[in-house]
Design a protein around this motif. Structure first.
Motif, PDB file in Angstrom:
ATOM      1  N   ASN A 137      -4.860   4.997   3.113  1.00 44.79           N
ATOM      2  CA  ASN A 137      -5.802   3.998   2.617  1.00 44.79           C
ATOM      3  C   ASN A 137      -6.150   2.994   3.705  1.00 44.79           C
ATOM      4  O   ASN A 137      -5.455   2.874   4.707  1.00 44.79           O
ATOM      5  N   HIS A 179     -10.408   1.169   0.475  1.00 42.05           N
ATOM      6  CA  HIS A 179     -10.624   2.526  -0.042  1.00 42.05           C
ATOM      7  C   HIS A 179      -9.432   3.426   0.237  1.00 42.05           C
ATOM      8  O   HIS A 179      -8.542   3.079   1.003  1.00 42.05           O
ATOM      9  N   VAL A 180      -9.466   4.609  -0.414  1.00 45.94           N
ATOM     10  CA  VAL A 180      -8.385   5.580  -0.333  1.00 45.94           C
ATOM     11  C   VAL A 180      -8.967   6.964  -0.019  1.00 45.94           C
ATOM     12  O   VAL A 180     -10.054   7.302  -0.491  1.00 45.94           O
ATOM     13  N   TRP A 190     -10.957   0.043  -9.500  1.00 45.92           N
ATOM     14  CA  TRP A 190     -11.609   0.950  -8.571  1.00 45.92           C
ATOM     15  C   TRP A 190     -13.110   0.958  -8.868  1.00 45.92           C
ATOM     16  O   TRP A 190     -13.524   0.776 -10.013  1.00 45.92           O
ATOM     17  N   ARG A 229       0.476   4.394  -2.602  1.00 47.14           N
ATOM     18  CA  ARG A 229       0.344   5.802  -2.213  1.00 47.14           C
ATOM     19  C   ARG A 229       1.407   6.657  -2.901  1.00 47.14           C
ATOM     20  O   ARG A 229       1.123   7.768  -3.366  1.00 47.14           O
ATOM     21  N   ASP A 279       0.806  -1.224   0.000  1.00 46.01           N
ATOM     22  CA  ASP A 279       0.000   0.000   0.000  1.00 46.01           C
ATOM     23  C   ASP A 279       0.841   1.276   0.000  1.00 46.01           C
ATOM     24  O   ASP A 279       0.464   2.273  -0.610  1.00 46.01           O
TER      25      ASP A 279
END
Length: 155
Positions: free
Chosen positions: A53, A57-58, A97, A34, A30
């Protein structure tokens, strides 16, 4: 940000989810995601202020450059980052997404609070689910929504 005698200060908090809210974003990669998303934002002329995140989800807080429409930035950010996840084979299946996103504007006086909120996602999600959090954001910003379009589950 000044461009040809145009002066803006636009802080936008974005929220979007993995397709079907699947928990596919692993702690193993992750941070790389990012960093990759930050590069996309910066390469498009915006300033990444905060990004974090959860597995599904972010959240991002961006200093938005008005030369690019929000919809165009989100299209590029989501398509390029999902393509990167897939090229790197970071998930067992195809990574995508969810359609759509939340975009919430903030004043300069709110930036520190929003940054803290974004950086403390794990704590927030010990207390509430992503859907609860998202609905609360929509209600706080008085954004009408149709429940059938809030991050659909597979049919």
């Amino acid at each position: 940000m000044a461009t040809n005698n145009t002066y803006t200060q636009l802080y936008i908090h974005f929220v979007f989810a993995v397709k079907f809210r699947a928990s596919l974003i692993s702690e193993k990669w992750d941070e790389r995601l990012r960093l990759y998303m930050t590069a996309i934002v910066q390469n498009n002329g915006h300033k990444m202020i905060a990004i974090n995140n959860m597995p599904d989800h972010v959240h991002l807080l961006i200093g938005l450059n008005p030369k690019q429409a929000i919809a165009d930035l989100m299209r590029v950010l989501k398509s390029d980052s999902s393509e990167w996840v897939n090229k790197e084979n970071l998930t067992a299946g195809k990574f995508q997404w969810q359609d759509g996103y939340g975009a919430f504007s903030h004043s300069k006086s709110e930036v520190d609070r929003v940054v803290k909120y974004i950086l403390n996602q794990k704590k927030h999600h010990n207390e509430k689910t992503f859907l609860t959090e998202y609905r609360q954001l929509l209600k706080r910003f008085d954004i009408p929504y149709d429940e059938q379009y809030i991050f659909k589950l597979p049919e």
